[in-house]
Design a protein around this motif. Structure first.
Motif, mmCIF file in Angstrom:
data_model
loop_
_atom_site.group_PDB
_atom_site.id
_atom_site.type_symbol
_atom_site.label_atom_id
_atom_site.label_comp_id
_atom_site.label_asym_id
_atom_site.label_seq_id
_atom_site.Cartn_x
_atom_site.Cartn_y
_atom_site.Cartn_z
ATOM 1 N N UNK A 54 3.987 5.478 -7.783
ATOM 2 C CA UNK A 54 5.186 5.193 -6.979
ATOM 3 C C UNK A 54 4.855 5.189 -5.491
ATOM 4 N N UNK A 55 3.978 6.101 -5.075
ATOM 5 C CA UNK A 55 3.643 6.174 -3.645
ATOM 6 C C UNK A 55 2.775 5.002 -3.204
ATOM 7 N N UNK A 56 2.181 4.298 -4.175
ATOM 8 C CA UNK A 56 1.328 3.153 -3.852
ATOM 9 C C UNK A 56 2.050 1.824 -3.971
ATOM 10 N N UNK A 57 3.335 1.861 -4.347
ATOM 11 C CA UNK A 57 4.106 0.622 -4.425
ATOM 12 C C UNK A 57 4.176 -0.032 -3.046
ATOM 13 N N UNK A 58 4.241 -1.370 -2.998
ATOM 14 C CA UNK A 58 4.355 -2.055 -1.699
ATOM 15 C C UNK A 58 5.727 -1.827 -1.063
ATOM 16 N N UNK A 59 5.830 -0.788 -0.253
ATOM 17 C CA UNK A 59 7.083 -0.404 0.391
ATOM 18 C C UNK A 59 6.856 -0.299 1.897
ATOM 19 N N UNK A 155 -3.035 6.325 1.510
ATOM 20 C CA UNK A 155 -3.678 5.776 0.322
ATOM 21 C C UNK A 155 -4.613 6.786 -0.318
ATOM 22 N N UNK A 156 -5.320 7.555 0.494
ATOM 23 C CA UNK A 156 -6.360 8.454 -0.018
ATOM 24 C C UNK A 156 -5.797 9.603 -0.851
ATOM 25 N N UNK A 157 -4.786 10.356 -0.372
ATOM 26 C CA UNK A 157 -4.238 11.411 -1.237
ATOM 27 C C UNK A 157 -3.561 10.860 -2.473
ATOM 28 N N UNK A 158 -2.953 9.663 -2.376
ATOM 29 C CA UNK A 158 -2.300 9.067 -3.547
ATOM 30 C C UNK A 158 -3.316 8.746 -4.632
ATOM 31 N N UNK A 159 -4.437 8.157 -4.255
ATOM 32 C CA UNK A 159 -5.477 7.827 -5.235
ATOM 33 C C UNK A 159 -6.109 9.092 -5.798
#
Length: 206
Positions: A54-59, A155-159
């Motif tokens: 969800x945090x990586x969705x294009x928003x 991006x880094x913590x999400x991945x």
């Protein structure tokens, strides 16, 4: 030879999410709660995988203030010793965009392909009940770094959370440990950026 054949036959990590979201979208039932229920609602691993997606969705920039909240909630429940994930009703009813979800999953294919080659149940002591709260603390810190609307760092913590979640799902302690190391590096990066921003702002003011 048998081990190599087993690795080649390994199902895609993306397939359960893509297949379940597609079927629920066709049925008009694609919500966050329904997706997790189908994947395995009691699993903190699947919850972390889905919430990191969800945090990586294009928003628009800054939306991690909203999309990271489920991760903070989930890791907080781990710290408090919950036996499984509990979703508040408004969050469970949250409707998902199947197109954006699919694009995000496919964007992570370079990561998932590499994980698929090495995943196997090992070092499962990391997931023992007595380690769940310390693990939750580490993941909460990484989630908080993701929560902060810091440019170039989200991006880094999400991945890293995605990798830890996959390790939890597959009971692979080595992969989860690698995700934690990557997450620790992302926390350091976020902290450094925050310090530089505040230092620069203080220099401008003074």
């Amino acid at each position: 030879m048998q081990r190599e054949a087993k690795k080649r036959r390994r199902p895609s990590l993306s397939l359960p999410i893509l297949r379940t979201s597609r079927n629920q979208h066709r049925a008009g039932t694609l919500t966050l709660g329904n997706l997790l229920s189908e994947l395995g609602e009691t699993s903190f691993g699947w919850a972390i995988v889905v919430f990191s997606l969800l945090t990586l969705l294009p928003l628009p920039p800054g939306f991690t203030l909203i999309t990271a909240l489920p991760l903070l909630m989930t890791t907080g429940q781990m710290i408090m010793g919950y036996p499984h994930v509990w979703l508040p009703a408004p969050l469970a009813r949250l409707q998902l965009d199947p197109v954006k979800l699919r694009r995000t999953v496919l964007r992570l294919r370079p990561v998932t392909r590499r994980l698929e080659r090495i995943l196997t149940p090992r070092y499962t002591g990391l997931f023992a009940r007595h380690n769940e709260r310390p693990l939750g603390v580490l993941l909460f810190v990484i989630s908080f770094a993701l929560f902060l609307p810091v440019p170039l760092s989200g991006w880094f913590p999400a991945v890293s959370m995605f990798i830890v979640g996959v390790g939890l799902v597959e009971r692979d302690g080595l992969v989860s440990a690698l995700g934690l190391i990557f997450g620790g590096a992302s926390v350091l990066l976020t902290t450094t950026i925050v310090i530089l921003v505040f230092t620069g702002a203080d220099a401008l003011i003074n």
